[in-house]
Design a protein around this motif. Structure first.
Motif, PDB file in Angstrom:
ATOM      1  N   ALA A  73      22.332  47.823  81.543  1.00  0.00           N
ATOM      2  CA  ALA A  73      21.626  47.132  80.467  1.00  0.00           C
ATOM      3  C   ALA A  73      21.022  48.144  79.495  1.00  0.00           C
ATOM      4  O   ALA A  73      20.682  49.261  79.875  1.00  0.00           O
ATOM      5  CB  ALA A  73      20.513  46.250  81.041  1.00  0.00           C
ATOM      6  N   GLU A  74      20.890  47.733  78.222  1.00  0.00           N
ATOM      7  CA  GLU A  74      20.319  48.645  77.227  1.00  0.00           C
ATOM      8  C   GLU A  74      18.873  48.997  77.547  1.00  0.00           C
ATOM      9  O   GLU A  74      18.407  50.094  77.238  1.00  0.00           O
ATOM     10  CB  GLU A  74      20.402  48.002  75.830  1.00  0.00           C
ATOM     11  N   ASP A  75      18.148  48.043  78.175  1.00  0.00           N
ATOM     12  CA  ASP A  75      16.756  48.291  78.538  1.00  0.00           C
ATOM     13  C   ASP A  75      16.615  48.375  80.051  1.00  0.00           C
ATOM     14  O   ASP A  75      15.615  47.958  80.616  1.00  0.00           O
ATOM     15  CB  ASP A  75      15.858  47.188  77.985  1.00  0.00           C
ATOM     16  N   ASP A  76      17.616  48.935  80.712  1.00  0.00           N
ATOM     17  CA  ASP A  76      17.731  48.946  82.169  1.00  0.00           C
ATOM     18  C   ASP A  76      16.441  49.460  82.832  1.00  0.00           C
ATOM     19  O   ASP A  76      16.105  50.636  82.724  1.00  0.00           O
ATOM     20  CB  ASP A  76      18.907  49.854  82.563  1.00  0.00           C
ATOM     21  N   PRO A  77      15.697  48.593  83.540  1.00  0.00           N
ATOM     22  CA  PRO A  77      14.463  49.070  84.174  1.00  0.00           C
ATOM     23  C   PRO A  77      14.711  49.906  85.421  1.00  0.00           C
ATOM     24  O   PRO A  77      13.785  50.544  85.923  1.00  0.00           O
ATOM     25  CB  PRO A  77      13.721  47.771  84.523  1.00  0.00           C
ATOM     26  N   ILE A  78      15.943  49.914  85.940  1.00  0.00           N
ATOM     27  CA  ILE A  78      16.235  50.757  87.103  1.00  0.00           C
ATOM     28  C   ILE A  78      16.276  52.221  86.682  1.00  0.00           C
ATOM     29  O   ILE A  78      15.667  53.083  87.316  1.00  0.00           O
ATOM     30  CB  ILE A  78      17.564  50.338  87.761  1.00  0.00           C
ATOM     31  N   THR A  79      16.982  52.520  85.609  1.00  0.00           N
ATOM     32  CA  THR A  79      17.080  53.904  85.135  1.00  0.00           C
ATOM     33  C   THR A  79      16.016  54.239  84.102  1.00  0.00           C
ATOM     34  O   THR A  79      15.763  55.423  83.840  1.00  0.00           O
ATOM     35  CB  THR A  79      18.443  54.156  84.477  1.00  0.00           C
ATOM     36  N   GLY A  80      15.395  53.210  83.498  1.00  0.00           N
ATOM     37  CA  GLY A  80      14.502  53.464  82.378  1.00  0.00           C
ATOM     38  C   GLY A  80      15.236  54.073  81.207  1.00  0.00           C
ATOM     39  O   GLY A  80      14.622  54.579  80.276  1.00  0.00           O
TER      40      GLY A  80
ATOM     41  N   THR B 108       5.810  36.843  92.821  1.00  0.00           N
ATOM     42  CA  THR B 108       5.710  35.395  92.584  1.00  0.00           C
ATOM     43  C   THR B 108       4.651  34.735  93.457  1.00  0.00           C
ATOM     44  O   THR B 108       4.183  33.649  93.138  1.00  0.00           O
ATOM     45  CB  THR B 108       7.069  34.707  92.822  1.00  0.00           C
ATOM     46  N   THR B 109       4.269  35.391  94.559  1.00  0.00           N
ATOM     47  CA  THR B 109       3.231  34.844  95.428  1.00  0.00           C
ATOM     48  C   THR B 109       1.889  35.541  95.218  1.00  0.00           C
ATOM     49  O   THR B 109       0.954  35.335  95.993  1.00  0.00           O
ATOM     50  CB  THR B 109       3.649  34.950  96.910  1.00  0.00           C
TER      51      THR B 109
ATOM     52  N   PHE C  49       6.520  44.153  87.159  1.00  0.00           N
ATOM     53  CA  PHE C  49       7.147  43.482  88.292  1.00  0.00           C
ATOM     54  C   PHE C  49       7.903  42.218  87.868  1.00  0.00           C
ATOM     55  O   PHE C  49       8.844  41.803  88.538  1.00  0.00           O
ATOM     56  CB  PHE C  49       6.099  43.128  89.352  1.00  0.00           C
ATOM     57  N   GLU C  50       7.475  41.605  86.757  1.00  0.00           N
ATOM     58  CA  GLU C  50       8.135  40.369  86.338  1.00  0.00           C
ATOM     59  C   GLU C  50       9.588  40.594  85.939  1.00  0.00           C
ATOM     60  O   GLU C  50      10.385  39.650  85.912  1.00  0.00           O
ATOM     61  CB  GLU C  50       7.354  39.738  85.175  1.00  0.00           C
ATOM     62  N   GLN C  51       9.968  41.842  85.643  1.00  0.00           N
ATOM     63  CA  GLN C  51      11.340  42.128  85.240  1.00  0.00           C
ATOM     64  C   GLN C  51      12.310  42.266  86.416  1.00  0.00           C
ATOM     65  O   GLN C  51      13.509  42.093  86.269  1.00  0.00           O
ATOM     66  CB  GLN C  51      11.410  43.448  84.467  1.00  0.00           C
ATOM     67  N   LEU C  52      11.779  42.619  87.581  1.00  0.00           N
ATOM     68  CA  LEU C  52      12.644  43.127  88.639  1.00  0.00           C
ATOM     69  C   LEU C  52      13.497  42.059  89.297  1.00  0.00           C
ATOM     70  O   LEU C  52      14.599  42.341  89.770  1.00  0.00           O
ATOM     71  CB  LEU C  52      11.794  43.860  89.681  1.00  0.00           C
TER      72      LEU C  52
END
Length: 334
Positions: A244-251, A303-304, A312-315
């Motif tokens: 992804a262009e905004d890939d949160p795994i690699t940043g 979520t809990t 965290f909401e992105q993951l």
């Protein structure tokens, strides 16, 4: 300063017998919680488990403390550990303190305006070389000979992360059970055993500039004795992300000019360690599965309301792309 969730500085100061402490949550961690603590003169880093939904065998502070202490006199850069507290009554959970090491965990390209292409290339090589140095450590020589059970490591890993998945499953995840079954049916024979980090990636090391170097390897909560290619396969997944262009795994850090490709990292590791990496496809597929389960567990806690921090909401949206990548890797391997 307001006390951060999960840490009472007054209780900690009373336990340590120090002057009043202030503490702040260090953002970016995805599992155990990390805080910066100071009495105004000295500074430490504190690690504790997440606030809730702690899975069996995960988030073991004593194991994390032990491996860091054992590696202190090796070629693997680690912080100096100060103390371990296994009494949950002090701050609500076991914890340990370590020295604060200078450097930055590169989690997003916005942190890297200073990084030139030659520095990025040097950092790529250094990241692999540190991993090879870790895998070259003799566990018996550093007191870690009983730190894990290398025999049957990969099979147990598939079972373990399958159980973690079942314990964190809060929604339908198409394909994830098929990936688990494929991995279980094709477990390779390990060629050697070593200390493995279990979550080795660029943003789990502290980087210093000029000259670029790795000051410390962090987040040892999943360290054990096992097949070193499991670390390499997971590093490959972390390096490539989900595209992804905004890939949160690699940043998107590893896509900056000068950084090696994932295949170049693998080749560097093979040359540095002498390891046969021809069967790495299974390990990258397993890395996809493991990371999908980790992120799903974080999604479940988010979520809990059982974790703290930003992002965290992105993951949760990354779980299924990782499952698809893992299935594709197993198909190629077959």
């Amino acid at each position: 300063m307001t006390a951060p969730p999960g840490l009472d500085p007054v209780a900690l100061a009373a336990y340590l017998g120090t002057s009043p402490l202030s503490a702040e949550l260090i953002p970016g961690g995805r599992s155990n919680l990390t805080y910066r603590v100071t009495d105004g003169t000295r500074r430490w880093v504190l690690r504790r488990p997440p606030l809730g939904h702690v899975l069996a065998t995960a988030h073991d502070m004593a194991r994390e403390h032990r491996v860091i202490a054992a590696l202190a006199d090796t070629d693997v850069p680690v912080p100096a550990v100060e103390l371990l507290c296994e009494d949950p009554s002090v701050i609500g959970a076991p914890f340990y303190l370590m020295e604060e090491v200078p450097g930055v965990a590169l989690r997003h390209r916005d942190q890297c305006p200073w990084l030139t292409p030659p520095q990025a290339a040097a950092l790529s090589r250094r990241l692999v070389d540190v991993l090879a140095d870790l895998h070259a450590v003799d566990p018996d020589a550093v007191g870690l000979g009983d730190f894990g059970r290398p025999d049957g490591f990969l099979r147990r890993q598939v079972v373990r992360w399958g159980k973690q998945l079942d314990a964190s499953r809060g929604r339908d995840l198409p394909g994830i059970d098929e990936l688990r079954d494929r991995l279980a049916a094709t477990v390779p024979a390990s060629r050697r055993a070593s200390v493995v980090h279990g979550d080795y990636r660029l943003d789990n090391v502290l980087v210093t500039p000029d000259p670029v170097d790795i000051a410390a390897v962090l987040d040892w909560e999943m360290a054990t004795l096992g097949d070193p290619l499991a670390d390499l396969g997971l590093l490959h997944v972390y390096w490539t992300g989900v595209g992804a262009e905004d890939d949160p795994i690699t940043g998107t850090v590893s896509a900056l000019p000068g950084f090696a490709s994932a295949d170049d990292l693998v080749q560097r590791y093979a040359e540095r360690s002498g390891a046969d990496v021809s069967g790495l496809g299974w390990y990258t597929a397993f890395g996809c599965f493991k990371l999908a389960v980790i992120l799903e567990g974080i999604h479940f806690r988010f979520t809990t309301g059982k974790t703290v921090g930003a992002g965290f909401e992105q993951l949760g949206r990354l779980t299924l792309p990782l499952v698809r990548q893992g299935l594709a890797a197993t198909a190629r391997e077959r």
